[in-house]
Write an enzyme that holds these catalytic residues in place. Structure first.
Site, short mmCIF file in Angstrom:
data_model
loop_
_atom_site.label_atom_id
_atom_site.label_comp_id
_atom_site.label_asym_id
_atom_site.label_seq_id
_atom_site.Cartn_x
_atom_site.Cartn_y
_atom_site.Cartn_z
N HIS A 1 -57.53 -49.33 -31.17
CA HIS A 1 -56.93 -50.58 -30.73
C HIS A 1 -55.77 -50.95 -31.66
CE1 HIS A 1 -59.97 -51.88 -33.73
NE2 HIS A 1 -59.03 -52.73 -34.08
N ALA A 2 -55.05 -51.99 -31.25
CA ALA A 2 -54.00 -52.60 -32.07
C ALA A 2 -54.28 -54.10 -32.10
CB ALA A 2 -52.62 -52.31 -31.48
#
Length: 151
Positions: free
Chosen positions: A61-62
């Site tokens: 994820h970011a």
């Protein structure tokens, strides 16, 4: 915290290893971390990963706003950072080094050694809305300049 990038640098260069002070003592070493001094943000949350099964990958994820610092308290692991254009790998295996990751970077953590512990210092409280869990959505946001500084 400003994410302004100097001319000729890339966003991925914002990710960097930070070395913390070590107090050497015959009884054992001590490392300390101070927010806004050793860590370039106010620490609002701390969590850790442990008992990660062999072959498992964490992250994926970011973050939109969150800054993080990842430390291998015990054992070792690789952190793969992706700024939407290129990838860079960091091998963490010392408790007095941490990897700073600003917002807008996709991250994956893999190759955990047995009994490894990954400590994460975060700039924000948990907020699911801050996570980008779809890589193509992340790439689209990068291409549209979501994290670009405008002066």
């Amino acid at each position: 915290m400003s994410l302004k990038i100097e001319m000729g640098r890339k966003r991925i260069d914002l990710c960097k290893i930070i070395e913390f002070p070590v107090v050497h003592d015959h009884r054992g070493n001590l490392t300390f971390i101070e927010e806004n001094k050793h860590v370039p943000f106010e620490i609002k949350r701390i969590y850790y990963l442990y008992d990660v099964p062999s072959g498992a990958v964490r992250g994926g994820h970011a973050h939109i706003e969150l800054h993080q610092l990842i430390i291998a308290l015990s054992g070792s692991f690789d952190v793969i950072i992706d700024d939407g254009y290129q990838r860079k790998s960091f091998f963490l295996n010392r408790p007095h080094y941490g990897l700073y990751i600003p917002p807008g970077m996709w991250r994956e953590i893999e190759n955990f050694s047995s009994n490894s512990v990954a400590l994460v210092l975060a700039s924000e409280l948990y907020d699911e809305e801050d996570y980008i869990r779809d890589y193509e959505k992340f790439r689209k946001m990068v291409r549209e300049g979501f994290w670009d500084e405008s002066d």
